[in-house]
Design an enzyme around this catalytic site. Structure first.
Site, PDB file in Angstrom:
ATOM      1  N   PHE A 140      -3.461   0.384  -6.704  1.00 52.10           N
ATOM      2  CA  PHE A 140      -4.632   0.793  -5.933  1.00 52.10           C
ATOM      3  C   PHE A 140      -4.296   1.248  -4.523  1.00 52.10           C
ATOM      4  O   PHE A 140      -5.171   1.440  -3.704  1.00 52.10           O
ATOM      5  CB  PHE A 140      -5.621  -0.385  -5.825  1.00 52.10           C
ATOM      6  N   SER A 141      -3.026   1.347  -4.232  1.00 49.03           N
ATOM      7  CA  SER A 141      -2.693   1.619  -2.834  1.00 49.03           C
ATOM      8  C   SER A 141      -1.388   2.386  -2.682  1.00 49.03           C
ATOM      9  O   SER A 141      -0.604   2.487  -3.627  1.00 49.03           O
ATOM     10  CB  SER A 141      -2.568   0.295  -2.087  1.00 49.03           C
ATOM     11  N   ARG A 142      -1.235   2.914  -1.476  1.00 47.25           N
ATOM     12  CA  ARG A 142       0.036   3.533  -1.121  1.00 47.25           C
ATOM     13  C   ARG A 142       0.514   2.869   0.164  1.00 47.25           C
ATOM     14  O   ARG A 142      -0.293   2.472   1.002  1.00 47.25           O
ATOM     15  CB  ARG A 142      -0.150   5.032  -0.900  1.00 47.25           C
ATOM     16  N   LYS A 165      -0.338  -0.150   4.610  1.00 47.34           N
ATOM     17  CA  LYS A 165      -0.791   0.018   3.221  1.00 47.34           C
ATOM     18  C   LYS A 165      -2.230   0.479   3.263  1.00 47.34           C
ATOM     19  O   LYS A 165      -3.024  -0.060   4.035  1.00 47.34           O
ATOM     20  CB  LYS A 165      -0.684  -1.351   2.532  1.00 47.34           C
ATOM     21  N   GLY A 203       1.177   1.159  -5.323  1.00 42.65           N
ATOM     22  CA  GLY A 203       0.710   0.102  -6.205  1.00 42.65           C
ATOM     23  C   GLY A 203      -0.354   0.715  -7.092  1.00 42.65           C
ATOM     24  O   GLY A 203      -0.551   1.941  -7.095  1.00 42.65           O
ATOM     25  N   GLY A 251       6.095   2.917  -0.956  1.00 40.95           N
ATOM     26  CA  GLY A 251       5.671   2.198  -2.148  1.00 40.95           C
ATOM     27  C   GLY A 251       4.324   2.671  -2.644  1.00 40.95           C
ATOM     28  O   GLY A 251       3.534   3.238  -1.882  1.00 40.95           O
ATOM     29  N   ASP A 287      -0.401 -13.410  -7.932  1.00 40.94           N
ATOM     30  CA  ASP A 287       0.258 -12.175  -8.379  1.00 40.94           C
ATOM     31  C   ASP A 287       1.737 -12.190  -7.978  1.00 40.94           C
ATOM     32  O   ASP A 287       2.284 -11.188  -7.503  1.00 40.94           O
ATOM     33  CB  ASP A 287      -0.455 -10.952  -7.772  1.00 40.94           C
TER      34      ASP A 287
HETATM   35  N1  LIG Z   1       5.460  -4.623   4.075  1.00 37.31           N
HETATM   36  C1  LIG Z   1       6.131  -3.861   3.225  1.00 37.31           C
HETATM   37  N2  LIG Z   1       7.390  -3.459   3.509  1.00 37.31           N
HETATM   38  C2  LIG Z   1       8.071  -2.689   2.633  1.00 37.31           C
HETATM   39  N3  LIG Z   1       7.586  -2.259   1.451  1.00 37.31           N
HETATM   40  C3  LIG Z   1       6.342  -2.631   1.118  1.00 37.31           C
HETATM   41  C4  LIG Z   1       5.546  -3.435   1.981  1.00 37.31           C
HETATM   42  N4  LIG Z   1       4.347  -3.640   1.382  1.00 37.31           N
HETATM   43  C5  LIG Z   1       4.392  -2.991   0.215  1.00 37.31           C
HETATM   44  N5  LIG Z   1       5.579  -2.379   0.036  1.00 37.31           N
HETATM   45  C6  LIG Z   1       5.998  -1.578  -1.127  1.00 37.31           C
HETATM   46  O1  LIG Z   1       4.851  -0.967  -1.689  1.00 37.31           O
HETATM   47  C7  LIG Z   1       4.656  -1.416  -3.044  1.00 37.31           C
HETATM   48  C8  LIG Z   1       3.175  -1.520  -3.321  1.00 37.31           C
HETATM   49  O2  LIG Z   1       2.583  -2.423  -2.423  1.00 37.31           O
HETATM   50  P1  LIG Z   1       1.549  -3.525  -2.929  1.00 37.31           P
HETATM   51  O3  LIG Z   1       2.187  -4.314  -4.012  1.00 37.31           O
HETATM   52  O4  LIG Z   1       1.101  -4.303  -1.763  1.00 37.31           O
HETATM   53  O5  LIG Z   1       0.401  -2.584  -3.489  1.00 37.31           O
HETATM   54  P2  LIG Z   1      -0.719  -2.927  -4.582  1.00 37.31           P
HETATM   55  O6  LIG Z   1      -1.543  -1.702  -4.813  1.00 37.31           O
HETATM   56  O7  LIG Z   1      -1.451  -4.128  -4.152  1.00 37.31           O
HETATM   57  O8  LIG Z   1       0.168  -3.247  -5.825  1.00 37.31           O
HETATM   58  P3  LIG Z   1      -0.216  -3.756  -7.271  1.00 37.31           P
HETATM   59  O9  LIG Z   1       0.091  -2.592  -8.138  1.00 37.31           O
HETATM   60  O10 LIG Z   1       0.753  -4.885  -7.424  1.00 37.31           O
HETATM   61  O11 LIG Z   1      -1.640  -4.178  -7.271  1.00 37.31           O
HETATM   62  C9  LIG Z   1       5.422  -2.731  -3.131  1.00 37.31           C
HETATM   63  O12 LIG Z   1       5.837  -3.037  -4.433  1.00 37.31           O
HETATM   64  C10 LIG Z   1       6.589  -2.482  -2.209  1.00 37.31           C
HETATM   65  O13 LIG Z   1       7.610  -1.769  -2.881  1.00 37.31           O
HETATM   66 MG   LIG Z   2       1.943  -5.169  -5.650  1.00 35.10          MG
END
Ligand SMILES: Nc1ncnc2c1ncn2[C@@H]1O[C@H](COP(=O)(O)OP(=O)(O)OP(=O)(O)O)[C@@H](O)[C@H]1O
Ligand SMILES: [Mg+2]
Length: 449
Positions: free
Chosen positions: A207-209, A225, A205, A203, A317
């Site tokens: 700000f993250s992978r 993450k 996001g 995945g 969120d």
């Molecule tokens: N525990 C997990 N198990 C499986 N997939 C996950 C998990 N955590 C995150 N992902 C995948 O990674 C993606 C990005 O994670 P996350 O939403 O936590 O990142 P973010 O950078 O905070 O996102 P955002 O763009 O919403 O701010 C999720 O939409 C999901 O598809």
């Molecule tokens: Mg997210």
């Protein structure tokens, strides 16, 4: 080898800051001050002093410890120091009034392996049968170390019932092979690469992978993450820490993604979590969900919200991207915007597509009802099967409570959505009221059968 191992461990322990269990427990309880909001704030303030988030230093001289290599590696007790397992006292927000009886705290997979790992061995290297990630259809991991390289080749094969029963012992082998492969050739100096074998990106996001990883020592699969950007400023780090501290404070709930550990490395925050199968992200090619399916999602995420709100926390969120599925169970994840309901912490709203009007007007008086609106919007998106608009007339109509008719769906269901999307937060049901809606009786009956 011993010298190399000792040096390696010294480095590794330097990174993870081994603190005796007792010491960590007492520091958790010190953090547990009586006032609930200051408790969370204290957690934020204690960034510099909380052993869980230390990246190095105050470490007893591990290199001086004379330990037999083999025992060292097989000793789960040593490796699974409090730094490695689910925090000893996860429920830091006990005084937020949530119901302890609802908590289904799974035992740490590491601890469960310990004894049997020492008893038997076999040649086939299989993954942990007690892994939080293994299901009936799940995989064995066959790990072969290509000689002369530090590459670990992982093949996924189906598991039969008998095989699964025999899996236990092999964990030490998984750990040993992976561990040594790191020592021998890999960079080995990062906690992430030392402790985990990265399998694939699952995945991204804003700000993250997020990666699917195999934890070398316990052979279990997890999701890790990490922030894509380096967090140089203390303020940035603090903000990032809100996510892990909310997860840690919440503890275990079936409908919330499980949290294991977190650390800073290269000024990036790493979060080790329960691995889920996928998220409910909607894109242009997505199929719409049936009403029965979305009712399940609605019911389970309402349970998560009921629990979170009971702890005095708002998610802020809620959206399909942040709802994960694991073995048919829906779990709320991504606590990057989590904050306290009483507004004593900074508020950063999530994805605008799922935010109600009052948030856009910076009215934060009913943060629990913000989550209810977002859940309503998420459910509406799942049922229509196409992404919600980010702006324009449809965007504003939804915030005025004008929900287009949903042909083929029951009026009862449409009424629930309508009230969840009410422009007046006070009119929206609480998560508890939602759960009491008779529309879920059918689900409950099916569960009992
Ligand atoms: N525990 C997990 N198990 C499986 N997939 C996950 C998990 N955590 C995150 N992902 C995948 O990674 C993606 C990005 O994670 P996350 O939403 O936590 O990142 P973010 O950078 O905070 O996102 P955002 O763009 O919403 O701010 C999720 O939409 C999901 O598809
Ligand atoms: Mg997210």
């Amino acid at each position: 080898m011993k010298g190399t191992l000792a040096r390696h461990l010294q480095v590794q322990m330097g990174q993870i800051s081994v603190i005796p269990l007792q010491c960590q427990q007492s520091s958790s309880s010190t953090a547990a001050v009586s006032n609930s909001s200051s408790r969370f704030q204290n957690l934020l303030d204690s960034e510099g002093s909380d052993p869980q988030f230390h990246s190095s230093t105050e470490n007893p001289s591990i290199g001086d410890v004379d330990v037999d290599e083999k025992d060292f590696i097989l000793s789960q007790d040593f490796f699974c120091t409090p730094d490695y397992i689910t925090p000893v006292d996860q429920n830091l927000l006990n005084s937020f009034g949530h119901n302890k009886e609802n908590m289904l705290c799974p035992e740490s997979p590491e601890k469960l392996n310990t004894i049997k790992t020492k008893k038997r061995r076999q040649d086939v290297i299989l993954a942990n049968p007690l892994s939080p990630t293994l299901s009936d259809q799940q995989q064995n991991l066959e790990i072969a170390n290509t000689s002369g390289t530090d590459e670990v080749k992982i093949e996924i094969t189906p598991v039969t019932g008998t095989q699964r029963c025999q899996n236990y012992v092999s964990q030490s082998a998984v750990a040993l092979r992976c561990f040594f492969s790191t020592i021998v050739g890999g960079d080995g100096l990062s906690r992430y690469h030392t402790d985990f074998h990265e399998m694939q990106q699952i995945g991204t996001g804003n700000f993250s992978r997020v990666f699917k990883v195999l934890k070398r020592i316990d052979g279990c699969l997890y999701a890790v993450k990490h922030s894509t950007r380096q967090l140089h400023q203390d303020a940035e780090k603090r903000k990032a820490l809100m996510e892990v501290q909310a997860l840690a404070a919440l503890g275990c709930h079936e409908n919330i993604v499980g949290y294991y550990s977190s650390w800073f490395e290269n000024e990036q925050l790493y979060i080790q979590m329960e691995l889920c199968d996928c998220s409910l992200s909607i894109n242009k090619s997505s199929k719409s969900f049936t009403e029965d399916k979305v009712l399940e999602v609605l019911h389970q995420i309402a349970k998560a919200l009921h629990f979170i709100h009971g702890c005095g926390i708002a998610h802020l969120d809620v959206k399909p991207d942040n709802i994960y599925v694991k073995n048919g169970v829906y779990k709320l994840g991504d606590f990057g915007c989590a904050t306290l309901l009483n507004q004593s912490l900074p508020i950063e709203e999530g994805d605008a597509r799922y935010m109600p009007q009052e948030i856009l007007n910076e009215n934060y008086n009913h943060l629990d009802k913000v989550d209810i609106f977002s859940l309503g919007a998420a459910i509406y998106e799942l049922i229509r099967g196409s992404p919600l608009p980010k702006s324009g007339s449809q965007f504003f109509s939804l915030r005025e409570g004008k929900l287009p008719l949903l042909p083929g769906h029951s009026l009862h269901f449409q009424n629930i959505l309508k009230v969840m999307l009410d422009p007046d937060p006070v009119q929206r049901p609480s998560a508890k009221e939602l759960l009491e809606n008779p529309i879920f009786d059918k689900l409950q009956r099916n569960l009992r059968i």
